[in-house]
Design a protein around this motif. Structure first.
Motif, PDB file in Angstrom:
ATOM      1  N   THR A 178      44.755  51.348  21.774  1.00 22.43           N
ATOM      2  CA  THR A 178      45.151  52.686  22.218  1.00 22.43           C
ATOM      3  C   THR A 178      43.975  53.525  22.694  1.00 22.43           C
ATOM      4  O   THR A 178      44.169  54.686  23.071  1.00 22.43           O
ATOM      5  N   HIS A 179      42.780  52.961  22.664  1.00 24.75           N
ATOM      6  CA  HIS A 179      41.595  53.742  22.998  1.00 24.75           C
ATOM      7  C   HIS A 179      41.095  53.406  24.401  1.00 24.75           C
ATOM      8  O   HIS A 179      41.125  52.258  24.827  1.00 24.75           O
ATOM      9  N   GLY A 180      40.631  54.422  25.118  1.00 26.73           N
ATOM     10  CA  GLY A 180      40.046  54.228  26.438  1.00 26.73           C
ATOM     11  C   GLY A 180      38.845  55.138  26.636  1.00 26.73           C
ATOM     12  O   GLY A 180      38.822  56.265  26.133  1.00 26.73           O
ATOM     13  N   VAL A 181      37.859  54.651  27.363  1.00 26.79           N
ATOM     14  CA  VAL A 181      36.636  55.423  27.613  1.00 26.79           C
ATOM     15  C   VAL A 181      36.331  55.395  29.113  1.00 26.79           C
ATOM     16  O   VAL A 181      36.191  54.307  29.696  1.00 26.79           O
ATOM     17  N   PRO A 182      36.241  56.548  29.762  1.00 24.10           N
ATOM     18  CA  PRO A 182      35.781  56.565  31.158  1.00 24.10           C
ATOM     19  C   PRO A 182      34.313  56.151  31.237  1.00 24.10           C
ATOM     20  O   PRO A 182      33.471  56.699  30.521  1.00 24.10           O
ATOM     21  N   VAL A 183      34.023  55.164  32.081  1.00 23.12           N
ATOM     22  CA  VAL A 183      32.656  54.630  32.153  1.00 23.12           C
ATOM     23  C   VAL A 183      32.229  54.545  33.612  1.00 23.12           C
ATOM     24  O   VAL A 183      33.039  54.698  34.537  1.00 23.12           O
ATOM     25  N   GLN A 184      30.937  54.284  33.791  1.00 23.91           N
ATOM     26  CA  GLN A 184      30.397  53.982  35.105  1.00 23.91           C
ATOM     27  C   GLN A 184      29.363  52.873  34.964  1.00 23.91           C
ATOM     28  O   GLN A 184      28.729  52.727  33.909  1.00 23.91           O
ATOM     29  N   VAL A 185      29.237  52.079  36.022  1.00 24.42           N
ATOM     30  CA  VAL A 185      28.272  50.987  36.011  1.00 24.42           C
ATOM     31  C   VAL A 185      26.878  51.578  36.164  1.00 24.42           C
ATOM     32  O   VAL A 185      26.619  52.344  37.101  1.00 24.42           O
ATOM     33  N   MET A 186      25.996  51.239  35.260  1.00 29.19           N
ATOM     34  CA  MET A 186      24.648  51.787  35.273  1.00 29.19           C
ATOM     35  C   MET A 186      23.904  51.398  36.550  1.00 29.19           C
ATOM     36  O   MET A 186      23.101  52.164  37.089  1.00 29.19           O
ATOM     37  N   ARG A 187      24.226  50.225  37.093  1.00 34.43           N
ATOM     38  CA  ARG A 187      23.493  49.711  38.250  1.00 34.43           C
ATOM     39  C   ARG A 187      23.807  50.478  39.523  1.00 34.43           C
ATOM     40  O   ARG A 187      22.905  50.752  40.331  1.00 34.43           O
ATOM     41  N   ASN A 188      25.083  50.833  39.730  1.00 36.00           N
ATOM     42  CA  ASN A 188      25.458  51.432  41.014  1.00 36.00           C
ATOM     43  C   ASN A 188      26.359  52.660  40.893  1.00 36.00           C
ATOM     44  O   ASN A 188      26.742  53.238  41.912  1.00 36.00           O
ATOM     45  N   GLY A 189      26.722  53.056  39.670  1.00 37.15           N
ATOM     46  CA  GLY A 189      27.521  54.263  39.496  1.00 37.15           C
ATOM     47  C   GLY A 189      29.007  54.093  39.709  1.00 37.15           C
ATOM     48  O   GLY A 189      29.753  55.093  39.696  1.00 37.15           O
ATOM     49  N   ARG A 191      32.771  53.804  38.983  1.00 39.81           N
ATOM     50  CA  ARG A 191      33.505  54.343  37.834  1.00 39.81           C
ATOM     51  C   ARG A 191      34.721  53.466  37.519  1.00 39.81           C
ATOM     52  O   ARG A 191      35.330  52.869  38.413  1.00 39.81           O
ATOM     53  N   ALA A 192      35.046  53.435  36.208  1.00 38.76           N
ATOM     54  CA  ALA A 192      36.219  52.692  35.752  1.00 38.76           C
ATOM     55  C   ALA A 192      36.599  53.220  34.376  1.00 38.76           C
ATOM     56  O   ALA A 192      35.967  54.148  33.849  1.00 38.76           O
ATOM     57  N   VAL A 193      37.639  52.640  33.815  1.00 38.47           N
ATOM     58  CA  VAL A 193      38.065  52.979  32.457  1.00 38.47           C
ATOM     59  C   VAL A 193      38.079  51.691  31.648  1.00 38.47           C
ATOM     60  O   VAL A 193      38.718  50.704  32.053  1.00 38.47           O
ATOM     61  N   VAL A 194      37.366  51.694  30.523  1.00 38.68           N
ATOM     62  CA  VAL A 194      37.338  50.519  29.657  1.00 38.68           C
ATOM     63  C   VAL A 194      38.230  50.797  28.455  1.00 38.68           C
ATOM     64  O   VAL A 194      38.168  51.861  27.841  1.00 38.68           O
ATOM     65  N   SER A 195      39.110  49.846  28.147  1.00 35.68           N
ATOM     66  CA  SER A 195      40.096  50.009  27.068  1.00 35.68           C
ATOM     67  C   SER A 195      39.908  48.926  26.025  1.00 35.68           C
ATOM     68  O   SER A 195      39.377  47.848  26.298  1.00 35.68           O
ATOM     69  N   GLY A 196      40.397  49.217  24.826  1.00 36.81           N
ATOM     70  CA  GLY A 196      40.341  48.231  23.761  1.00 36.81           C
ATOM     71  C   GLY A 196      41.323  47.105  23.985  1.00 36.81           C
ATOM     72  O   GLY A 196      42.410  47.306  24.542  1.00 36.81           O
ATOM     73  N   ASP A 218      26.428  43.638  33.837  1.00 38.80           N
ATOM     74  CA  ASP A 218      26.306  45.069  34.116  1.00 38.80           C
ATOM     75  C   ASP A 218      26.500  45.882  32.844  1.00 38.80           C
ATOM     76  O   ASP A 218      27.396  45.597  32.038  1.00 38.80           O
ATOM     77  N   LEU A 219      25.683  46.919  32.689  1.00 35.82           N
ATOM     78  CA  LEU A 219      25.809  47.834  31.553  1.00 35.82           C
ATOM     79  C   LEU A 219      26.737  48.976  31.944  1.00 35.82           C
ATOM     80  O   LEU A 219      26.545  49.630  32.976  1.00 35.82           O
ATOM     81  N   LEU A 220      27.733  49.224  31.096  1.00 36.74           N
ATOM     82  CA  LEU A 220      28.679  50.313  31.304  1.00 36.74           C
ATOM     83  C   LEU A 220      28.319  51.455  30.374  1.00 36.74           C
ATOM     84  O   LEU A 220      28.210  51.264  29.159  1.00 36.74           O
ATOM     85  N   VAL A 221      28.149  52.647  30.943  1.00 38.87           N
ATOM     86  CA  VAL A 221      27.816  53.828  30.151  1.00 38.87           C
ATOM     87  C   VAL A 221      28.912  54.866  30.337  1.00 38.87           C
ATOM     88  O   VAL A 221      29.660  54.840  31.321  1.00 38.87           O
TER      89      VAL A 221
END
Length: 287
Positions: A178-189, A191-196, A218-221
């Motif tokens: 039920t959890h989601g976090v808005p993220v962006q790729v550190m390499r190029n910016g 955007r996406a949403v990562v979910s459990g 890729d690192l997602l922040v």
């Protein structure tokens, strides 16, 4: 009646004769040293007998010393073994304290924004529901904790507070479905949403087109969108990208940066505009 053997001098005469002879010999030996060679010969003759007579005592003495030394060694070995065990236990505790101290230092020094208010919390319990990933921490409303508050460990985002009590709070982990976090790729910016995904070591990136530039490693922040997680905190690292043209979106899996199965100390973050609490208020809330 005639006896077979003639009787000799009486016992008293023999004693007197022996005494006179002994005194004479002692005087002669003292004055003239006439019997020195005979004395040396007699001493040499009797010496082996003296050694033999003294041997049992020497053997008993040596055996006693050997037993005493062996017992001392056994006692010393037992004492050193006990001391070694105690020192080993203390070393283990020191190593554990050192690791905990290092984690606390990383917690307090890791946030991207150094000017925000932050409080270290400790894990109290883990939800045993296999279909939910939640934990309980030892900070609550008395410390200013609020619902939706971001929670981190020393490596990255852990989740957010979902329920607040007076002295403890329940945290929903990012691995929960039920959890989601808005993220962006550190390499190029990007955007996406990562979910459990429901699995502690796996997250899913939803609705990502095949043409999106996301690669394995890729690192997602956190992107800062949604106003829950501040921008720039590590969330996950991409571990698999599958682009199947028969599906409308790419299948992308990521692994949380935070060690969700090894949590102990956590960091609670407040918004940048949240008022700082005084030291007295902090001590009263913690005390």
């Amino acid at each position: 009646m005639n006896t077979i053997f003639a009787r000799g001098p009486s016992l008293l005469s023999r004693l007197i004769l022996a005494s006179v002879l002994s005194v004479t010999l002692m005087v002669l030996d003292h004055k003239l040293d006439s019997f020195s060679s005979a004395r040396v010969f007699l001493n040499s003759l009797v010496s082996p007998l003296q050694y033999m007579a003294n041997m049992p005592g020497e053997m008993l003495s040596e055996a006693s010393k050997a037993l005493t030394t062996r017992q001392q060694l056994l006692d010393e070995n037992a004492r050193l073994t006990q001391a070694n065990i105690l020192m080993s236990e203390q070393l283990q505790r020191l190593n554990m304290l050192k690791k905990e101290n290092d984690k606390l230092r990383r917690l307090l020094g890791s946030p991207v924004r150094q000017d925000v208010r932050k409080v270290v919390a400790e894990l109290m319990a883990v939800d045993n529901n296999p279909y939910s990933h939640q934990i309980v921490i030892n900070k609550g409303a008395l410390q200013g904790v609020y619902e939706g508050q971001p929670v981190l460990d020393d490596k990255g985002v852990v989740g957010q507070v979902m329920q607040v009590g007076s002295t403890n709070s329940r945290v929903l982990l990012i691995a929960d479905v039920t959890h989601g976090v808005p993220v962006q790729v550190m390499r190029n910016g990007v955007r996406a949403v990562v979910s459990g995904s429901g699995q502690i070591h796996s997250l899913i990136l939803n609705h990502v087109p095949h043409s999106t530039d996301i690669r394995e490693g890729d690192l997602l922040v956190s992107s800062g969108l949604g106003e829950v997680f501040p921008e720039g905190y590590p969330v996950a690292r991409v571990k698999q990208v599958i682009r199947d043209e028969s599906r409308p979106f790419a299948h992308i899996e990521a692994q949380p940066v935070a060690e969700l199965d090894r949590l102990k100390y956590l960091l609670l973050l407040w918004p940048a505009d949240a008022p700082e609490r005084s030291t007295d208020e902090e001590e009263a809330a913690n005390g």
